[in-house]
Design an enzyme around this catalytic site. Structure first.
Site, PDB file in Angstrom:
ATOM      1  N   ASP A   1      20.451  25.895  -5.932  1.00 47.30           N
ATOM      2  CA  ASP A   1      20.097  27.183  -5.335  1.00 47.30           C
ATOM      3  C   ASP A   1      18.598  27.474  -5.482  1.00 47.30           C
ATOM      4  O   ASP A   1      17.911  27.746  -4.503  1.00 47.30           O
ATOM      5  CB  ASP A   1      20.957  28.331  -5.906  1.00 47.30           C
ATOM      6  CG  ASP A   1      20.934  28.418  -7.436  1.00 47.30           C
ATOM      7  OD1 ASP A   1      20.305  27.566  -8.087  1.00 47.30           O
ATOM      8  OD2 ASP A   1      21.551  29.346  -7.981  1.00 47.30           O
TER       9      ASP A   1
ATOM     10  N   ASP B   1      13.311  26.962 -10.583  1.00 46.94           N
ATOM     11  CA  ASP B   1      12.561  28.010 -11.264  1.00 46.94           C
ATOM     12  C   ASP B   1      11.597  27.319 -12.246  1.00 46.94           C
ATOM     13  O   ASP B   1      10.519  26.888 -11.839  1.00 46.94           O
ATOM     14  CB  ASP B   1      13.591  28.922 -11.947  1.00 46.94           C
ATOM     15  CG  ASP B   1      12.993  30.158 -12.585  1.00 46.94           C
ATOM     16  OD1 ASP B   1      12.054  30.723 -12.020  1.00 46.94           O
ATOM     17  OD2 ASP B   1      13.480  30.572 -13.645  1.00 46.94           O
TER      18      ASP B   1
ATOM     19  N   LYS C   1      10.434  28.667  -6.772  1.00 49.36           N
ATOM     20  CA  LYS C   1       9.466  29.620  -7.339  1.00 49.36           C
ATOM     21  C   LYS C   1       8.391  28.800  -8.047  1.00 49.36           C
ATOM     22  O   LYS C   1       8.448  28.619  -9.271  1.00 49.36           O
ATOM     23  CB  LYS C   1      10.140  30.532  -8.370  1.00 49.36           C
ATOM     24  CG  LYS C   1      11.238  31.428  -7.841  1.00 49.36           C
ATOM     25  CD  LYS C   1      11.673  32.345  -8.979  1.00 49.36           C
ATOM     26  CE  LYS C   1      13.001  32.987  -8.725  1.00 49.36           C
ATOM     27  NZ  LYS C   1      13.471  33.760  -9.899  1.00 49.36           N
TER      28      LYS C   1
ATOM     29  N   ASP D   1      23.576  34.850  -8.244  1.00 54.06           N
ATOM     30  CA  ASP D   1      24.081  36.035  -8.928  1.00 54.06           C
ATOM     31  C   ASP D   1      23.065  36.711  -9.831  1.00 54.06           C
ATOM     32  O   ASP D   1      22.069  36.124 -10.241  1.00 54.06           O
ATOM     33  CB  ASP D   1      25.263  35.647  -9.820  1.00 54.06           C
ATOM     34  CG  ASP D   1      24.813  34.877 -11.064  1.00 54.06           C
ATOM     35  OD1 ASP D   1      24.175  33.821 -10.899  1.00 54.06           O
ATOM     36  OD2 ASP D   1      25.060  35.360 -12.193  1.00 54.06           O
TER      37      ASP D   1
HETATM   38  P1  IMP Z   1      15.396  26.182 -13.900  1.00 52.44           P
HETATM   39  O1  IMP Z   1      14.683  25.587 -12.731  1.00 52.44           O
HETATM   40  O2  IMP Z   1      15.972  25.160 -14.850  1.00 52.44           O
HETATM   41  O3  IMP Z   1      14.555  27.203 -14.610  1.00 52.44           O
HETATM   42  O4  IMP Z   1      16.665  26.975 -13.492  1.00 52.44           O
HETATM   43  C1  IMP Z   1      17.082  27.203 -12.270  1.00 52.44           C
HETATM   44  C2  IMP Z   1      18.336  28.046 -12.400  1.00 52.44           C
HETATM   45  O5  IMP Z   1      18.029  29.344 -12.914  1.00 52.44           O
HETATM   46  C3  IMP Z   1      18.910  28.263 -11.039  1.00 52.44           C
HETATM   47  O6  IMP Z   1      19.900  27.305 -10.756  1.00 52.44           O
HETATM   48  C4  IMP Z   1      19.522  29.632 -11.166  1.00 52.44           C
HETATM   49  O7  IMP Z   1      20.844  29.508 -11.630  1.00 52.44           O
HETATM   50  C5  IMP Z   1      18.741  30.325 -12.218  1.00 52.44           C
HETATM   51  N1  IMP Z   1      17.782  31.274 -11.591  1.00 52.44           N
HETATM   52  C6  IMP Z   1      16.449  31.138 -11.474  1.00 52.44           C
HETATM   53  N2  IMP Z   1      15.899  32.168 -10.826  1.00 52.44           N
HETATM   54  C7  IMP Z   1      16.924  32.992 -10.513  1.00 52.44           C
HETATM   55  C8  IMP Z   1      16.978  34.236  -9.789  1.00 52.44           C
HETATM   56  O8  IMP Z   1      15.983  34.800  -9.313  1.00 52.44           O
HETATM   57  N3  IMP Z   1      18.223  34.768  -9.626  1.00 52.44           N
HETATM   58  C9  IMP Z   1      19.356  34.179 -10.133  1.00 52.44           C
HETATM   59  N4  IMP Z   1      19.333  33.020 -10.791  1.00 52.44           N
HETATM   60  C10 IMP Z   1      18.123  32.424 -10.990  1.00 52.44           C
HETATM   61 MG    MG Z   2      21.923  27.502 -11.428  1.00 52.36          MG
END
Ligand code: IMP
Ligand code: MG
Length: 183
Positions: free
Chosen positions: A102, A105, A133, A161
């Site tokens: 999805d 981040d 992002k 969510d």
């Molecule tokens: P990362 O890239 O390991 O930091 O994590 C990504 C995960 O963080 C995604 O799969 C989402 O589940 C969650 N996440 C990051 N940003 C958001 C947001 O704005 N809303 C909801 N979930 C988010």
């Molecule tokens: Mg996730």
């Protein structure tokens, strides 16, 4: 915090998402043209709406599988640890694989998941994320396809969510707390 009243401002309309998914599916079909089968792996749970729309636009033989990863802040460490909570049902050795996420981040989740899946020796391993992002990145990770690049905002909808709510919104919205000072 999850119980504080919040409002959701639309950021990306359902129509824009549908148009983008269609064009991403065309690029993916071109990249994997001639494959005997593409294994499309959705990361639970946030990708479930995106993967459902994406596979229906994909003009390729596909198989669908799911993986659940959980990332958490280790109180003793500054780096994030990612655990595999639910593994794939099928084998991916020698197969073409597309991992569907999805949001990218910090990048820890997809960085870890792709390294984990690569040890199973898929023929080709590619990644797609609906949202990116880039300003939040902590590890160097780039998905092969991105739907939309967004600023550092907390978003919900289209499968995504906030404390398990709002996954069923047909569009992507930004969460805002009225009265809270601007970030
Ligand atoms: P990362 O890239 O390991 O930091 O994590 C990504 C995960 O963080 C995604 O799969 C989402 O589940 C969650 N996440 C990051 N940003 C958001 C947001 O704005 N809303 C909801 N979930 C988010
Ligand atoms: Mg996730």
């Amino acid at each position: 915090m999850p119980d504080a009243p919040y409002v959701i401002d639309q950021l990306i309309s359902a129509k824009s998402i549908a148009a983008r998914v269609e064009s991403l599916a065309r690029e993916i079909a071109a990249e994997f043209a001639g494959t005997d089968k593409l294994i499309v792996v959705g990361l639970l749970r946030g990708s479930f709406v995106f993967i459902a729309d994406l596979v229906r636009e994909l003009d390729l033989p596909v198989e669908v599988d799911f993986l659940e990863a959980s990332s958490y802040e280790d109180a003793m460490e500054s780096s994030r640890e990612v655990r595999i909570l639910k593994d794939l049902r099928g084998k991916i050795e020698g197969r073409d694989v597309l991992v569907v996420e999805d949001i990218v981040d910090t990048g820890h989740t997809l960085h870890h998941v792709t390294r984990y899946l690569a040890t199973r020796k898929p023929a080709r391993l590619r990644t797609i994320a609906l949202l990116d992002k880039p300003s939040r990145r902590e590890v160097d990770f780039r998905a092969d396809w991105i739907g939309f690049s967004i600023p550092d905002a907390f978003v919900v909808g289209y499968g995504i969510d906030y404390a398990q709510r709002n996954r069923n919104l047909p569009y992507i919205g930004q969460v805002r707390f009225p009265g809270a000072p601007e970030a």
